[in-house]
Enzyme design. Sequence first.
Site, PDB file in Angstrom:
ATOM      1  N   GLY A  11       0.879  -1.323  -0.016  1.00 38.85           N
ATOM      2  CA  GLY A  11      -0.002   0.080  -0.092  1.00 38.85           C
ATOM      3  C   GLY A  11       0.812   1.138   0.003  1.00 38.85           C
ATOM      4  O   GLY A  11       1.776   1.242   0.579  1.00 38.85           O
ATOM      5  N   ARG A  72       0.846  -5.138  -5.858  1.00 38.38           N
ATOM      6  CA  ARG A  72       1.130  -6.407  -5.093  1.00 38.38           C
ATOM      7  C   ARG A  72       1.360  -7.560  -6.052  1.00 38.38           C
ATOM      8  O   ARG A  72       0.655  -7.652  -7.239  1.00 38.38           O
ATOM      9  CB  ARG A  72      -0.195  -6.683  -4.271  1.00 38.38           C
ATOM     10  N   ASP A 103       5.054  -5.080   5.978  1.00 41.08           N
ATOM     11  CA  ASP A 103       5.832  -6.418   6.159  1.00 41.08           C
ATOM     12  C   ASP A 103       5.901  -7.355   5.104  1.00 41.08           C
ATOM     13  O   ASP A 103       6.543  -8.139   5.209  1.00 41.08           O
ATOM     14  CB  ASP A 103       4.987  -6.903   7.322  1.00 41.08           C
ATOM     15  N   THR A 125       4.396   2.594   5.693  1.00 42.10           N
ATOM     16  CA  THR A 125       2.843   2.001   5.819  1.00 42.10           C
ATOM     17  C   THR A 125       2.106   2.999   6.859  1.00 42.10           C
ATOM     18  O   THR A 125       2.594   3.361   7.914  1.00 42.10           O
ATOM     19  CB  THR A 125       2.670   0.816   6.391  1.00 42.10           C
ATOM     20  N   ASP A 127      -0.251   2.468   8.544  1.00 47.59           N
ATOM     21  CA  ASP A 127      -0.895   1.473   9.940  1.00 47.59           C
ATOM     22  C   ASP A 127       0.027   1.576  10.988  1.00 47.59           C
ATOM     23  O   ASP A 127      -0.181   1.095  12.135  1.00 47.59           O
ATOM     24  CB  ASP A 127      -1.128   0.113   9.467  1.00 47.59           C
ATOM     25  N   ASP A 129       2.472  -0.473  12.012  1.00 46.98           N
ATOM     26  CA  ASP A 129       2.205  -1.685  12.312  1.00 46.98           C
ATOM     27  C   ASP A 129       3.592  -2.616  12.137  1.00 46.98           C
ATOM     28  O   ASP A 129       3.418  -3.601  12.408  1.00 46.98           O
ATOM     29  CB  ASP A 129       1.196  -2.447  11.942  1.00 46.98           C
ATOM     30  N   ARG A 171      -6.564  -2.641   9.650  1.00 42.04           N
ATOM     31  CA  ARG A 171      -7.125  -4.123   9.524  1.00 42.04           C
ATOM     32  C   ARG A 171      -6.876  -5.100  10.603  1.00 42.04           C
ATOM     33  O   ARG A 171      -7.583  -5.507  11.348  1.00 42.04           O
ATOM     34  CB  ARG A 171      -6.953  -4.877   8.328  1.00 42.04           C
TER      35      ARG A 171
END
Length: 319
Positions: A11, A72, A103, A125, A127, A129, A171
């Site tokens: 992303g 992707r 990741d 990213t 996120d 994360d 997510r």
Amino acid sequence: MKRLGVLTSGGDAPGMNAAIRAVVRKCIYHGVEIYGIKNGYQGLIEGNIEKMDVGSVGDIIQRGGTTLYTARSLEFKTEEGQRKGIEQLKKFGIEGLIVIGGDGSFRGAQKLTEKGYPCIGVPGTIDNDIPGTDFTIGFDTALNTIIEAIDKIRDTATSHERTYVVEVMGRDAGDLALWAGLADGAESILIPEKKDDLKEVISRLKRGVERGKRHSIIIVAEGVGSAFDYSEQIKKETNLETRVTVLGHIQRGGSPTANDRVLASRLGAKAVELLLEGKAGRMVGIQNNKLVDHDITEILKQTHSIDEEMYQLSKELSI
């Protein structure tokens, strides 16, 4: 090393362009040729590779998205796809690769390193994360986009005395929801890491109504469930007038904040330094405002966790 490559994968995140710029100009500063690989690992397989120079990254530091594009690639997850990618690296004489992404992107970098092609991962990213770094590229910009949106939503929530359920990205990780909720004074925050009972949310809303409160903001990370489902249940249990806003992909776009531009520049440059020092299979990050690097294999074994003190504070302040 005399020739390196750079790609963005997964992303997109605001600040990726600043990282690309840093990689390219750091290489050129050290007399190293740098090649940009477009469309991530799929572009690597297809040989969508071109040499970059100082002008290639002019006027991109302020732009969102990624000028190298991203995609992707299921094919690259296979041995055959990785073999094709390595053939292209050999064809262009690329001796080391910098991968900007999350990741999933790092797993590709890990595979290439295992097969003899040194890679360094740069965490990009929204996120936030990725273990081993306090912040990832894009998180700060996405967070500020959410805060700006919720500020506006609160204006109309106050005017119409309504409860708004706002769905944000996340997510598997709740950092965006948690940070935005604390910054915007949300009455409840629902995140994947904490399976809060909806009964608690409803009880908090009812307590607010009893003391005269007529509007509320509830933030839901997408990984918890649908904001529409939560809205219906809240309306059923409380008879409060509810509305739903799903922020969606506006969270990914926009000009990166100063924090993201500086972070991306520092991490991109550090990645080049590591390759030139002969290091491979590492991820760069920032901890306590100091640049660090970790073994990428070890990072992929870990799980991101939220700040428990911040989560508790969000509950204490939303009484």
